[in-house]
Enzyme design. Structure first.
Site, short mmCIF file in Angstrom:
data_model
loop_
_atom_site.label_atom_id
_atom_site.label_comp_id
_atom_site.label_asym_id
_atom_site.label_seq_id
_atom_site.Cartn_x
_atom_site.Cartn_y
_atom_site.Cartn_z
N TYR A 79 -64.22 -33.19 11.87
CA TYR A 79 -64.11 -33.32 13.32
C TYR A 79 -63.48 -34.68 13.68
O TYR A 79 -63.61 -35.65 12.92
CB TYR A 79 -65.47 -33.17 14.00
N HIS A 138 -69.05 -33.17 6.01
CA HIS A 138 -70.14 -33.88 5.36
C HIS A 138 -71.48 -33.37 5.87
O HIS A 138 -71.58 -32.78 6.95
CB HIS A 138 -70.05 -35.39 5.60
#
Length: 245
Positions: free
Chosen positions: A150, A163
């Site tokens: 993002y 992540h």
């Protein structure tokens, strides 16, 4: 009281292995970095002997993020994965009954958080958080979906790699670890200003989960292997403040 306990049982962190507090390329570190010299203390009895967790505190789906927020008959959207491995101490011994808590964005890279302004859609069947406790061998496994990258307002075109955030409690408060797990092969890892605060390539590698085809669920989920090390020279990288939430 733990038999044989001595102050300093847990090795001091090697701060040459961790990111320096001030790294201007990661802009929020300018405000977060301390203004005075660090002061070190020996571990106290409380820090070295608690808290204690047991498997009885877990719900049936706490370690399955594909289902723990889903509506009946539904499942989270996105690539399904199993993240598994061991939690070890600084001498490579397993840490049983360690609590792992995780939180993450959905497959589109959006958190279920009121302050997340990214335009990617929310998944109605994905809450983005879970927990588990290691067994007697220090082993854990979590089912989830692979999160998406993002954008974030560090610079004009900075993106976070895919992540998962983790908070770990070992056998004492002194073994607390907050970190992030990335995924092997993600090109955003090398471009991320947060990752690039870490001075040692070998240290960055400790944050990257490796594809593990020997532990996949065929026709269901790929597997990634991630081992965590609590305290000491081989410790998984420490993060002072959680990013993304």
């Amino acid at each position: 009281m733990t038999k044989g306990f001595k102050p300093g049982t847990f090795f001091q962190r090697d701060f040459d292995w961790h990111p320096p507090p001030l790294t201007p390329g990661y802009k929020t570190s300018i405000a977060r970095s301390p203004q005075r010299a660090r002061i070190a203390f020996d571990n106290t009895m409380t820090e070295a002997t608690g808290p204690v967790f047991g498997h009885g505190m877990l719900g049936d789906l706490d370690n399955d993020l594909t289902l723990n927020y889903a509506r009946p008959g539904q499942s989270a959207q996105g690539p399904r994965i199993i993240l598994h491995g061991h939690v070890l101490d600084q001498e490579a011994r397993p840490v049983p009954n360690a609590l792992l808590e995780c939180w993450q964005a959905n497959a589109g890279g959006r958190y279920r958080h009121k302050k997340d302004g990214y335009l990617a859609p929310l998944d109605p069947d994905f809450g983005g958080c879970g927990r588990t406790i290691t067994d007697e061998r220090g082993y854990y496994a979590i089912r989830t979906i692979q999160p998406g990258p993002y954008p974030w307002p560090n610079a004009v075109n900075d993106w976070r790699p895919a992540h998962i955030h983790f908070s770990l409690f070992g056998q004492g408060f002194a073994q607390r670890l907050i970190t992030q797990v990335y995924f092997e092969g993600d090109p955003h890892i090398a471009l991320c200003p947060i990752v690039n605060t870490i001075p040692d390539k070998a240290a960055i590698d400790t944050l990257v989960a490796k594809l593990d085809m020997n532990h996949t669920a065929p026709m269901d989920a790929r597997a990634y292997r991630m081992d965590f090390v609590l305290r000491g020279r081989r410790q998984t990288m420490f993060e002072n403040k959680m990013e993304g939430m």
